[in-house]
Design a protein around this motif. Structure first.
Motif, mmCIF file in Angstrom:
data_model
loop_
_atom_site.group_PDB
_atom_site.id
_atom_site.type_symbol
_atom_site.label_atom_id
_atom_site.label_comp_id
_atom_site.label_asym_id
_atom_site.label_seq_id
_atom_site.Cartn_x
_atom_site.Cartn_y
_atom_site.Cartn_z
ATOM 1 N N ILE A 169 -52.823 14.303 -20.506
ATOM 2 C CA ILE A 169 -52.150 14.098 -21.791
ATOM 3 C C ILE A 169 -50.634 14.276 -21.691
ATOM 4 O O ILE A 169 -49.870 13.474 -22.240
ATOM 5 N N GLN A 170 -50.193 15.314 -20.963
ATOM 6 C CA GLN A 170 -48.787 15.693 -20.997
ATOM 7 C C GLN A 170 -47.950 15.177 -19.828
ATOM 8 O O GLN A 170 -46.776 14.857 -20.011
ATOM 9 N N SER A 171 -48.516 15.123 -18.646
ATOM 10 C CA SER A 171 -47.716 14.796 -17.465
ATOM 11 C C SER A 171 -47.409 13.301 -17.386
ATOM 12 O O SER A 171 -48.236 12.462 -17.736
ATOM 13 N N LYS A 172 -46.206 13.016 -16.921
ATOM 14 C CA LYS A 172 -45.763 11.647 -16.673
ATOM 15 C C LYS A 172 -45.545 11.472 -15.168
ATOM 16 O O LYS A 172 -45.658 12.419 -14.398
ATOM 17 N N TYR A 174 -39.234 15.806 -13.603
ATOM 18 C CA TYR A 174 -40.365 16.580 -13.090
ATOM 19 C C TYR A 174 -41.228 17.015 -14.272
ATOM 20 O O TYR A 174 -40.780 16.996 -15.426
ATOM 21 N N ASN A 175 -42.450 17.415 -14.003
ATOM 22 C CA ASN A 175 -43.381 17.811 -15.060
ATOM 23 C C ASN A 175 -43.436 19.330 -15.205
ATOM 24 O O ASN A 175 -43.529 20.056 -14.216
ATOM 25 N N MET A 176 -43.385 19.780 -16.458
ATOM 26 C CA MET A 176 -43.476 21.201 -16.776
ATOM 27 C C MET A 176 -44.878 21.601 -17.216
ATOM 28 O O MET A 176 -45.092 22.709 -17.702
ATOM 29 N N THR A 177 -45.853 20.719 -17.064
ATOM 30 C CA THR A 177 -47.220 21.018 -17.477
ATOM 31 C C THR A 177 -47.741 22.232 -16.724
ATOM 32 O O THR A 177 -47.696 22.284 -15.492
ATOM 33 N N LYS A 178 -48.253 23.203 -17.459
ATOM 34 C CA LYS A 178 -48.783 24.413 -16.830
ATOM 35 C C LYS A 178 -50.149 24.107 -16.217
ATOM 36 O O LYS A 178 -51.048 23.607 -16.880
ATOM 37 N N VAL A 179 -50.290 24.409 -14.931
ATOM 38 C CA VAL A 179 -51.561 24.188 -14.240
ATOM 39 C C VAL A 179 -52.090 25.526 -13.734
ATOM 40 O O VAL A 179 -51.339 26.431 -13.395
ATOM 41 N N ASP A 180 -53.405 25.617 -13.686
ATOM 42 C CA ASP A 180 -54.069 26.845 -13.245
ATOM 43 C C ASP A 180 -55.401 26.464 -12.633
ATOM 44 O O ASP A 180 -55.862 25.327 -12.771
ATOM 45 N N GLY A 181 -56.016 27.394 -11.945
ATOM 46 C CA GLY A 181 -57.311 27.121 -11.335
ATOM 47 C C GLY A 181 -57.316 27.512 -9.868
ATOM 48 O O GLY A 181 -56.586 28.406 -9.445
ATOM 49 N N PRO A 182 -58.139 26.838 -9.067
ATOM 50 C CA PRO A 182 -58.227 27.185 -7.645
ATOM 51 C C PRO A 182 -56.870 27.028 -6.951
ATOM 52 O O PRO A 182 -56.061 26.178 -7.331
ATOM 53 N N GLU A 183 -56.658 27.832 -5.926
ATOM 54 C CA GLU A 183 -55.366 27.821 -5.232
ATOM 55 C C GLU A 183 -55.035 26.450 -4.666
ATOM 56 O O GLU A 183 -53.885 25.998 -4.741
ATOM 57 N N ALA A 195 -50.988 20.230 -7.064
ATOM 58 C CA ALA A 195 -50.304 19.803 -8.287
ATOM 59 C C ALA A 195 -48.813 20.095 -8.218
ATOM 60 O O ALA A 195 -47.981 19.292 -8.677
ATOM 61 N N THR A 196 -48.450 21.236 -7.619
ATOM 62 C CA THR A 196 -47.044 21.603 -7.492
ATOM 63 C C THR A 196 -46.304 20.647 -6.575
ATOM 64 O O THR A 196 -45.205 20.159 -6.907
ATOM 65 N N LEU A 197 -46.880 20.338 -5.422
ATOM 66 C CA LEU A 197 -46.205 19.483 -4.449
ATOM 67 C C LEU A 197 -46.173 18.023 -4.870
ATOM 68 O O LEU A 197 -45.256 17.278 -4.511
ATOM 69 N N LYS A 198 -47.152 17.608 -5.642
ATOM 70 C CA LYS A 198 -47.175 16.225 -6.138
ATOM 71 C C LYS A 198 -46.315 16.045 -7.387
ATOM 72 O O LYS A 198 -46.074 14.915 -7.813
ATOM 73 N N GLY A 199 -45.879 17.160 -7.980
ATOM 74 C CA GLY A 199 -45.070 17.056 -9.188
ATOM 75 C C GLY A 199 -45.879 16.840 -10.444
ATOM 76 O O GLY A 199 -45.320 16.466 -11.483
ATOM 77 N N TRP A 200 -47.185 17.096 -10.391
ATOM 78 C CA TRP A 200 -48.033 16.908 -11.577
ATOM 79 C C TRP A 200 -47.840 18.025 -12.601
ATOM 80 O O TRP A 200 -48.018 17.816 -13.795
ATOM 81 N N GLY A 201 -47.500 19.210 -12.115
ATOM 82 C CA GLY A 201 -47.343 20.351 -12.998
ATOM 83 C C GLY A 201 -46.883 21.557 -12.210
ATOM 84 O O GLY A 201 -46.560 21.457 -11.010
ATOM 85 N N LEU A 202 -46.848 22.713 -12.884
ATOM 86 C CA LEU A 202 -46.332 23.931 -12.267
ATOM 87 C C LEU A 202 -47.159 25.137 -12.712
ATOM 88 O O LEU A 202 -47.697 25.140 -13.822
ATOM 89 N N PRO A 203 -47.222 26.174 -11.878
ATOM 90 C CA PRO A 203 -47.885 27.404 -12.325
ATOM 91 C C PRO A 203 -46.995 28.154 -13.318
ATOM 92 O O PRO A 203 -45.897 28.588 -12.966
ATOM 93 N N ALA A 204 -47.431 28.285 -14.539
ATOM 94 C CA ALA A 204 -46.759 29.054 -15.600
ATOM 95 C C ALA A 204 -45.235 29.001 -15.510
ATOM 96 O O ALA A 204 -44.592 29.977 -15.141
ATOM 97 N N PRO A 205 -44.617 27.876 -15.865
ATOM 98 C CA PRO A 205 -43.159 27.738 -15.730
ATOM 99 C C PRO A 205 -42.387 28.394 -16.871
ATOM 100 O O PRO A 205 -41.658 27.730 -17.620
#
Length: 331
Positions: free
Chosen positions: A77-80, A199-208, A214-224
């Motif tokens: 929904i949020q990431s571009k 870059y995307n500021m979408t918060k991502v969480d889950g398995p390491e 997601a961080t390296l692909k630019g899809w989102g970030l851990p709790a930015p």
């Protein structure tokens, strides 16, 4: 009457009952007394239960699966599409310059250290008197205020008028939907020295493994929740060999206080404040503010693990910094 040392069946049952009902609430099975453990006829009454470690493993798997599902939905929904980040300098090391109070001494005393390194600045550093001397080649904005309020968006006018060197401005993708940013983007595009990346500021969480990808692909970030999170993550995406973090005091705990009206206040200090401080009234209760602080520190831990996987070094060169996950380096 003194005990004979023997215990009949009813006594044993009563003992079992007391042992089972007095255990802590988080135990999922009763504690078996030693007397019963020695009696094979009694131990057969107890059902086999999973070991605690296995229960914890199952709980973690279910929790990570739920977080992964939520993160995928948010990304959809949020990431571009994130921009491909290219190093605008010939250097393979970078100094990420936070705006904490210690950055003032760093800028005055450690100019030699910054030579032969790219410099990344954040937020209002363009207002600092040393902006045109340091000439940061990378700049990160993250706060929505820069794209939603004219008074904060004025920093973009300063950047447009001041920059006459190769300069990459990194902006959250969500800024595109705000009219103020679109207007400022048109102005910035008139300066040929300035490049813009999203870059995307979408918060991502889950398995390491998922958070790292997601961080390296630019899809989102851990709790930015702090601008240094996307700053360091973007440096990893660019491919720097070593990342040095300066001006990252993060000593907010010492600057937090609660007045007699139960209002939470923060004595906010930055390197460009000339020694003054701004007392900011926080809109959230103290426990939520502290939770936000802890999430920022947790995000640094996750980013550090991404860096270790890549073979990239992240070094905290901020004296007295409260960040305890990056390797310390005294310069």
């Amino acid at each position: 009457m003194p005990s004979s040392g023997k215990r009949d069946a009813k006594s044993t049952d009563r003992l079992l009952h007391r042992q089972s009902v007095q255990i802590p609430y988080f135990c999922t099975y009763p504690i078996i007394p030693e007397q019963v453990k020695k009696n094979p006829n009694k131990t057969e009454q107890w059902p086999k239960v999973p070991a605690p470690a296995k229960l914890v493993s199952i709980q973690r798997f279910l929790s990570d699966s739920l977080k992964l599902t939520v993160s995928l939905l948010k990304m959809t929904i949020q990431s571009k599409k994130a921009s491909r980040l290219v190093n605008p300098t010939p250097f393979d090391e970078v100094v990420v310059l936070g705006n904490g109070p210690s950055a003032k001494d760093f800028l005055e005393q450690k100019q030699d250290f910054m030579k032969d390194k790219a410099i990344l600045a954040v937020n209002f550093f363009a207002l600092h008197e040393r902006f045109t001397q340091v000439k940061p080649s990378l700049y990160v904005l993250a706060d929505p205020a820069f794209f939603m309020r004219e008074e904060d968006a004025g920093i973009l006018d300063v950047i447009k008028e001041s920059v006459d060197w190769d300069f990459l401005l990194m902006i959250p993708a969500y800024a595109k939907k705000h009219a103020i940013w679109r207007k400022k983007q048109a102005l910035l595009s008139k300066n040929p020295c300035i490049g813009i990346a999203y870059y995307n500021m979408t918060k991502v969480d889950g398995p390491e493994w998922f958070v790292q990808r997601a961080t390296l692909k630019g899809w989102g970030l851990p709790a930015p929740h702090n601008v240094l999170v996307p700053s360091i993550a973007n440096c990893l995406r660019i491919g720097f060999r070593n990342i040095y973090v300066a001006g990252a005091d993060h000593s907010w705990i010492k600057q937090l206080w609660v007045n007699e009206n139960n209002e939470v206040l923060l004595d906010d200090k930055h390197c460009y404040d000339n020694g003054s401080k701004e007392t900011v009234r926080k809109s959230a209760p103290l426990y939520r503010i502290l939770l936000s602080f802890s999430m920022v520190l947790q995000s640094y831990g996750r980013i550090d693990r991404v860096a270790r996987k890549l073979g990239t070094g992240i070094y905290n060169i901020t004296p007295g910094s409260y960040i305890d996950v990056f390797a310390r380096l005294k310069i």
